[in-house]
Design an enzyme around this catalytic site. Structure first.
Site, short mmCIF file in Angstrom:
data_model
loop_
_atom_site.label_atom_id
_atom_site.label_comp_id
_atom_site.label_asym_id
_atom_site.label_seq_id
_atom_site.Cartn_x
_atom_site.Cartn_y
_atom_site.Cartn_z
N ASP A 164 0.82 -1.21 0.00
CA ASP A 164 0.00 0.00 0.00
C ASP A 164 0.85 1.25 0.00
O ASP A 164 0.46 2.28 -0.56
CB ASP A 164 -0.94 -0.02 1.21
CG ASP A 164 -1.89 -1.19 1.13
OD1 ASP A 164 -2.65 -1.27 0.15
OD2 ASP A 164 -1.83 -2.07 2.00
N GLY A 211 -5.80 -5.05 1.59
CA GLY A 211 -6.72 -6.10 1.16
C GLY A 211 -7.02 -7.10 2.27
O GLY A 211 -7.52 -8.20 2.01
N GLU A 257 0.16 -12.75 4.52
CA GLU A 257 1.24 -12.12 3.74
C GLU A 257 2.55 -12.08 4.54
O GLU A 257 3.63 -12.34 4.00
CB GLU A 257 0.83 -10.69 3.34
CG GLU A 257 -0.25 -10.69 2.27
CD GLU A 257 -0.83 -9.33 1.95
OE1 GLU A 257 -1.45 -9.20 0.89
OE2 GLU A 257 -0.68 -8.39 2.76
N LYS A 260 1.28 -2.79 4.47
CA LYS A 260 0.49 -3.76 3.71
C LYS A 260 -0.78 -4.09 4.51
O LYS A 260 -0.84 -3.82 5.70
CB LYS A 260 1.31 -5.04 3.47
CG LYS A 260 2.41 -4.81 2.46
CD LYS A 260 3.21 -6.05 2.11
CE LYS A 260 2.39 -7.27 1.81
NZ LYS A 260 1.33 -7.05 0.78
C1 5RP Z 1 -3.42 -6.95 0.73
C2 5RP Z 1 -2.22 -6.11 0.48
C3 5RP Z 1 -2.02 -5.64 -0.91
O1 5RP Z 1 -0.80 -6.13 -1.37
C4 5RP Z 1 -2.02 -4.14 -0.90
O2 5RP Z 1 -3.24 -3.71 -0.33
C5 5RP Z 1 -1.90 -3.57 -2.33
O3 5RP Z 1 -3.07 -3.84 -3.02
P1 5RP Z 1 -3.31 -3.33 -4.49
O4 5RP Z 1 -2.34 -4.04 -5.36
O5 5RP Z 1 -4.74 -3.71 -4.76
O6 5RP Z 1 -3.12 -1.85 -4.53
O7 5RP Z 1 -1.42 -5.81 1.34
O8 5RP Z 1 -3.59 -7.21 2.09
#
Ligand code: 5RP
Length: 232
Positions: free
Chosen positions: A90, A103, A109, A100
């Site tokens: 993020d 999502g 992760e 991060k």
């Molecule tokens: C999910 C994450 C994602 O990697 C992060 O949110 C980036 O997402 P996007 O590629 O949709 O911008 O940490 O938990």
């Protein structure tokens, strides 16, 4: 940058990231819209070029997408190591500290990241910042007693918000926990904050990923830039 332009940069970073996956590897596959492009490209290579690798995913969503392409996905405990993990982020700063969990997949992760020999992040250029923290920091919290954890965060000035979905229901992670987003504005001392969060009873994990990446691929209008973290 509008969403279409951002998606084009995410796609370019995803396609560049896919080049690092080779036959026979055990690969960690992250979560998010950038990783969707990565998995699309790996799916294409699997189907058109006969690429064969084993995947471990950081979410059920990614597992479902990858299996749809015929990519073999196994449980993390069925492999003794991960060669390379590729994930989104993020925010990432100049010292390669990241946030991060946008999502809601930060726990799996971090487990995949921890158990991978090499870690690559794929991001569009809007994610690269001087100081992390404008993006609300996700924290995974056990539902039992979560109200008390939130009060503790409030007392510390962390401005916590329990994450809800579009219907107003609390978001649950793949481990059935809550996500609490901390609206901090900027994080000047990420290491201290990480210590404080992980020592809070009820917190399972937080989205600060400090000193956890070897390469960052940044989607940029002039083509993806591959940044290698020195000494890693
Ligand atoms: C999910 C994450 C994602 O990697 C992060 O949110 C980036 O997402 P996007 O590629 O949709 O911008 O940490 O938990």
């Amino acid at each position: 940058m509008d969403k279409q332009q951002q998606d084009a940069l995410k796609k370019a970073a995803g396609i560049e990231g896919a080049k690092f996956i080779e036959d026979g590897m055990i690969a960690g596959l992250g979560t998010g819209s950038t990783v969707r492009f990565l998995v699309d490209e790996l799916g294409r290579r699997t189907q058109e070029e006969g690429l064969k690798f084993t995947g471990v995913t950081t979410s059920r969503r990614t597992a479902e997408q990858a299996r749809g392409y015929g990519i073999e996905i196994v449980d993390i405990d069925d492999v003794d190591h991960i060669d390379l993990a590729i994930d989104g982020a993020d925010e990432v700063d100049k010292d390669f500290n990241g946030i991060k969990g946008g999502g809601a997949a930060l726990l799996w992760e971090k487990i995949v990241n921890e158990n991978s020999d090499y870690n690559i992040w794929i991001v569009d250029e809007s994610k690269v910042v001087d100081t992390i923290g404008a993006f609300p920091l996700p924290v995974e919290v056990i539902p039992y007693g979560a109200g008390h954890v939130i009060k503790r965060f409030e007392a510390k000035g962390y401005q916590p918000v329990l994450r809800l979905d579009a219907e107003g229901n609390d978001v649950r992670t793949d481990e059935n926990n809550y996500i609490v987003d901390l609206h901090l504005g900027r994080i000047d001392h990420p290491q201290e904050l990480a210590e404080d969060l992980i020592n809070t009873v009820g917190v399972v994990e937080h989205g600060l990923f400090l000193d956890r990446v070897n390469k960052v691929i940044v989607g940029n209008p002039n083509g993806p830039r591959v940044l290698t973290v020195s000494g890693k």
